[in-house]
Each structure stands twice: as structure tokens, then as C-alpha cells.
Enzyme design. Sequence first.
Site, PDB file in Angstrom:
ATOM      1  N   ALA A  29       0.846  -1.198   0.000  1.00  0.00           N
ATOM      2  CA  ALA A  29       0.000   0.000   0.000  1.00  0.00           C
ATOM      3  C   ALA A  29       0.885   1.252   0.000  1.00  0.00           C
ATOM      4  CB  ALA A  29      -0.963  -0.039   1.180  1.00  0.00           C
ATOM      5  N   SER A  30       0.624   2.177   0.906  1.00  0.00           N
ATOM      6  CA  SER A  30       1.307   3.474   0.839  1.00  0.00           C
ATOM      7  C   SER A  30       2.753   3.445   1.312  1.00  0.00           C
ATOM      8  CB  SER A  30       0.513   4.527   1.617  1.00  0.00           C
ATOM      9  OG  SER A  30      -0.609   4.931   0.859  1.00  0.00           O
TER      10      SER A  30
END
Length: 242
Positions: A29-30
Amino acid sequence: WRGQQIAEFTSGFAAPQHPARFDTLWPLASISKVYTATAVMRLVERGLLSLAQPVRSVLPEFTGDGREQITLRHLLTHTSGIVYESPEMVARLEAQQPIDAMIDEAYTYPLLFTPGTRLSYSDYNYALAGRMAAITLGVDFPSLIEQEVLVPGGLHDTFMPPPRTQYERLAHVIGTAAYGTPGSMYNADYALQLAHPAFGTVSTVSDLLQFGLRFTRHDTTRLLSGASVRVMTTDQTGGHTP
């Protein structure tokens, strides 16, 4: 211990009916943004980019509504004023929009504030920073990450994007944007192959640990100088809060 992994333990399931394993590839993800930032900073260290450089110096069509004021530093520190992502992000994923078209949308939305005056987290910031770095080096974004981060970092179990031959190792993420469609973020072939600079990395837990160690004094496989690491780990926002 002293920069060396001494144990690893897995528990639970990576996907239905598939227990988590040491070689499971997890969508990061981030956390992906740190890989993108590392590639960008390696180019800054070589003088190919500057943190004070206007985005439009590399992306000349990035103009209007004050965008001329946005610098690479603004992108990396989420102080550009660019919106988080497309308000139609789920629809974009469901339609399997190409990555270039997805990033191009960042050129169109009004800024939330004057660049440098506030902090607002944005996937677009890192999409644009990744595009700047790739164009500067004259390669596509996956090649940028491969050349500037994965190979020199010795990260053999980290991918952006993952080869399709490795899909059986991937964890399944429930409840993502566009979940249950061919555009499901982190799960669908389309989404995995986007190699989005803000959320496209997959890695084993062990390789993620190794990446983190590249920023410590215990590790000799340094990706960046101590000065760059200090810049990356120092507040660059002037105390601005969301």
C-alpha cells in the site's frame, strides 16, 4: 540484532485457505511511497533533480491554477495542494484505466491551497514525483525502481509490479477499492500491473525489513547518503498540519 534479522514468525492467513508463509508477498500500500522517494532522492544526489525544481520543468504541461509554484519538495512532503486522488478512483479502477491516464488527471483538478502553505496527503504527489524521476532518467517507472532501489538494495523479494509467475505467493486484501471487480486494488492483475508510485509495491516481510535497514547505521548496503536520510527523516513541512 545489529542490523541482522535473527528470527521470523508467521501466523494467520494470507488468503482464504492459504496460511501466511515466509515467502508470502504482501501488498505494501502506501509504504510504496518510500520506495518512490528513495528513487527520487538517488537522482537528487546525482544532481539530476533538485528538491527546489518546479514540477513543470520536467512536466511542462503541469501549469495553471498555481501549479507553476509546485516543486519536487512540495510533492514529496505533501504540501503541493494537489487533491488526494481522483474523486472517481473506484470507477477508474473498475474501467481499468491506464496508469498514464490516471496520473494525467492530477493536471486537471483545482489546488486545495497555495503550494507550501498547508499539508494534505496525496497519492497524486508521488505519482507525479515518480513520473518526474522516470522521465529524467529516460526509463519507465518500473525500470526506475528496479535500477535505483531493488537491485542496488539487494531486494530480491520486492516487486513493482510483481511478475505474474509470482502471483501464487500474493496475499489477498479484503475490502479494497473496487473490490470484487477486475480492477480490485492490490488483488486484480490490472491493479497489480499498474506499478503505481503511491501504492504499487509488493514484498515479503523479510525484504521489507531489509529495505528499512538500508536507512540505518548498521547496514553497509546504503542506498542513500546520511545527508539524504536526514532530509527524509526531518520535518520538511514547517510545522504545517492537515
